[in-house]
Design a protein around this motif. Structure first.
Motif, PDB file in Angstrom:
ATOM      1  N   GLY A  57     -44.087  25.260   9.226  1.00 39.29           N
ATOM      2  CA  GLY A  57     -42.925  24.435   8.915  1.00 39.29           C
ATOM      3  C   GLY A  57     -41.835  25.224   8.214  1.00 39.29           C
ATOM      4  N   TRP A  58     -42.216  26.082   7.296  1.00 38.94           N
ATOM      5  CA  TRP A  58     -41.231  26.894   6.569  1.00 38.94           C
ATOM      6  C   TRP A  58     -40.686  27.995   7.464  1.00 38.94           C
ATOM      7  N   LEU A  59     -41.560  28.560   8.292  1.00 42.76           N
ATOM      8  CA  LEU A  59     -41.132  29.610   9.214  1.00 42.76           C
ATOM      9  C   LEU A  59     -40.127  29.061  10.220  1.00 42.76           C
ATOM     10  N   ASP A  60     -40.362  27.849  10.678  1.00 43.84           N
ATOM     11  CA  ASP A  60     -39.448  27.175  11.595  1.00 43.84           C
ATOM     12  C   ASP A  60     -38.063  27.034  10.962  1.00 43.84           C
ATOM     13  N   ASP A  61     -38.002  26.568   9.736  1.00 41.89           N
ATOM     14  CA  ASP A  61     -36.712  26.414   9.052  1.00 41.89           C
ATOM     15  C   ASP A  61     -36.000  27.753   8.910  1.00 41.89           C
ATOM     16  N   GLY A  62     -36.730  28.760   8.476  1.00 42.88           N
ATOM     17  CA  GLY A  62     -36.126  30.067   8.252  1.00 42.88           C
ATOM     18  C   GLY A  62     -35.619  30.714   9.524  1.00 42.88           C
ATOM     19  N   LEU A  63     -36.418  30.659  10.584  1.00 44.22           N
ATOM     20  CA  LEU A  63     -36.010  31.311  11.825  1.00 44.22           C
ATOM     21  C   LEU A  63     -34.824  30.617  12.493  1.00 44.22           C
ATOM     22  N   ILE A  64     -34.873  29.315  12.565  1.00 49.49           N
ATOM     23  CA  ILE A  64     -33.755  28.607  13.203  1.00 49.49           C
ATOM     24  C   ILE A  64     -32.493  28.744  12.353  1.00 49.49           C
ATOM     25  N   GLY A  65     -32.623  28.675  11.037  1.00 56.13           N
ATOM     26  CA  GLY A  65     -31.470  28.891  10.169  1.00 56.13           C
ATOM     27  C   GLY A  65     -30.886  30.277  10.346  1.00 56.13           C
ATOM     28  N   TYR A  66     -31.760  31.291  10.423  1.00 53.66           N
ATOM     29  CA  TYR A  66     -31.309  32.671  10.606  1.00 53.66           C
ATOM     30  C   TYR A  66     -30.600  32.842  11.952  1.00 53.66           C
ATOM     31  N   PHE A  67     -31.180  32.310  13.015  1.00 47.32           N
ATOM     32  CA  PHE A  67     -30.556  32.448  14.336  1.00 47.32           C
ATOM     33  C   PHE A  67     -29.232  31.698  14.420  1.00 47.32           C
ATOM     34  N   LEU A  68     -29.122  30.565  13.758  1.00 48.01           N
ATOM     35  CA  LEU A  68     -27.839  29.854  13.733  1.00 48.01           C
ATOM     36  C   LEU A  68     -26.790  30.650  12.963  1.00 48.01           C
ATOM     37  N   LEU A  69     -27.196  31.310  11.888  1.00 46.17           N
ATOM     38  CA  LEU A  69     -26.245  32.152  11.152  1.00 46.17           C
ATOM     39  C   LEU A  69     -25.791  33.332  12.006  1.00 46.17           C
ATOM     40  N   GLN A  70     -26.709  33.927  12.757  1.00 47.25           N
ATOM     41  CA  GLN A  70     -26.318  35.032  13.630  1.00 47.25           C
ATOM     42  C   GLN A  70     -25.353  34.559  14.705  1.00 47.25           C
ATOM     43  N   LEU A  71     -25.543  33.337  15.205  1.00 46.89           N
ATOM     44  CA  LEU A  71     -24.608  32.764  16.172  1.00 46.89           C
ATOM     45  C   LEU A  71     -23.246  32.550  15.529  1.00 46.89           C
ATOM     46  N   ALA A  72     -23.228  32.081  14.306  1.00 48.13           N
ATOM     47  CA  ALA A  72     -21.963  31.872  13.598  1.00 48.13           C
ATOM     48  C   ALA A  72     -21.229  33.196  13.415  1.00 48.13           C
ATOM     49  N   PHE A  73     -21.973  34.262  13.111  1.00 48.69           N
ATOM     50  CA  PHE A  73     -21.338  35.568  12.909  1.00 48.69           C
ATOM     51  C   PHE A  73     -20.773  36.116  14.208  1.00 48.69           C
ATOM     52  N   ARG A  74     -21.322  35.710  15.352  1.00 45.41           N
ATOM     53  CA  ARG A  74     -20.791  36.151  16.646  1.00 45.41           C
ATOM     54  C   ARG A  74     -19.436  35.508  16.951  1.00 45.41           C
ATOM     55  N   PHE A  75     -19.163  34.362  16.346  1.00 45.92           N
ATOM     56  CA  PHE A  75     -17.868  33.713  16.547  1.00 45.92           C
ATOM     57  C   PHE A  75     -16.747  34.403  15.771  1.00 45.92           C
ATOM     58  N   LEU A  76     -17.091  35.260  14.840  1.00 46.45           N
ATOM     59  CA  LEU A  76     -16.088  35.938  14.017  1.00 46.45           C
ATOM     60  C   LEU A  76     -15.499  37.130  14.759  1.00 46.45           C
ATOM     61  N   PRO A  77     -14.209  37.379  14.594  1.00 44.70           N
ATOM     62  CA  PRO A  77     -13.644  38.622  15.132  1.00 44.70           C
ATOM     63  C   PRO A  77     -14.305  39.819  14.451  1.00 44.70           C
ATOM     64  N   GLY A  78     -14.409  40.927  15.169  1.00 46.74           N
ATOM     65  CA  GLY A  78     -15.120  42.097  14.680  1.00 46.74           C
ATOM     66  C   GLY A  78     -14.604  42.621  13.351  1.00 46.74           C
ATOM     67  N   GLU A  79     -13.283  42.715  13.224  1.00 47.48           N
ATOM     68  CA  GLU A  79     -12.722  43.258  11.987  1.00 47.48           C
ATOM     69  C   GLU A  79     -12.943  42.317  10.797  1.00 47.48           C
ATOM     70  N   LEU A  80     -12.932  41.021  11.046  1.00 44.40           N
ATOM     71  CA  LEU A  80     -13.197  40.066   9.968  1.00 44.40           C
ATOM     72  C   LEU A  80     -14.657  40.160   9.526  1.00 44.40           C
ATOM     73  N   LEU A  81     -15.572  40.272  10.484  1.00 48.80           N
ATOM     74  CA  LEU A  81     -16.984  40.395  10.140  1.00 48.80           C
ATOM     75  C   LEU A  81     -17.234  41.662   9.338  1.00 48.80           C
ATOM     76  N   GLN A  82     -16.638  42.767   9.741  1.00 47.35           N
ATOM     77  CA  GLN A  82     -16.811  44.012   8.997  1.00 47.35           C
ATOM     78  C   GLN A  82     -16.230  43.894   7.592  1.00 47.35           C
ATOM     79  N   SER A  83     -15.088  43.235   7.480  1.00 41.41           N
ATOM     80  CA  SER A  83     -14.456  43.044   6.173  1.00 41.41           C
ATOM     81  C   SER A  83     -15.339  42.192   5.254  1.00 41.41           C
ATOM     82  N   LEU A  84     -15.890  41.112   5.803  1.00 41.91           N
ATOM     83  CA  LEU A  84     -16.758  40.246   4.997  1.00 41.91           C
ATOM     84  C   LEU A  84     -18.057  40.953   4.632  1.00 41.91           C
TER      85      LEU A  84
END
Length: 95
Positions: A57-84
């Motif tokens: 149950g905890w692994l499920d929360d962590g993995l899906i949360g992590y993958f959603l964050l990685q998806l969110a970071f893909r929506f960012l322009p490259g220079e903004l992601l590097q800056s952040l």
């Protein structure tokens, strides 16, 4: 044991990066929306695998949360992601 510490440090930095995405006015709305969805999934009592199953149950929360964050970071322009990433202090190249 040190691998678990490195994993925790990496996840903490990803959360700090997600917070920076939410606070930055240059971040697209899609990135902010997916970041909020990741946080809501982690705190939501409704999961794919219930939290009453201790490890899965905890692994499920962590993995899906992590993958959603990685998806969110893909929506960012490259220079903004590097800056952040530089502001937060994380390493990683844009994919």
């Amino acid at each position: 044991m040190w691998k678990l510490g490195r994993l925790f440090t990496m996840f903490r930095k990803e959360i700090m990066l997600a917070w920076a995405v939410l606070r930055d006015p240059r971040a697209p709305r899609a990135a902010k929306l997916v970041t909020v969805l990741a946080a809501l999934y982690v705190i939501s009592p409704v999961d794919f695998v219930p939290d009453t199953i201790p490890i899965l149950g905890w692994l499920d929360d962590g993995l899906i949360g992590y993958f959603l964050l990685q998806l969110a970071f893909r929506f960012l322009p490259g220079e903004l992601l590097q800056s952040l990433r530089a502001r937060v202090g994380t390493r990683g190249a844009t994919k």
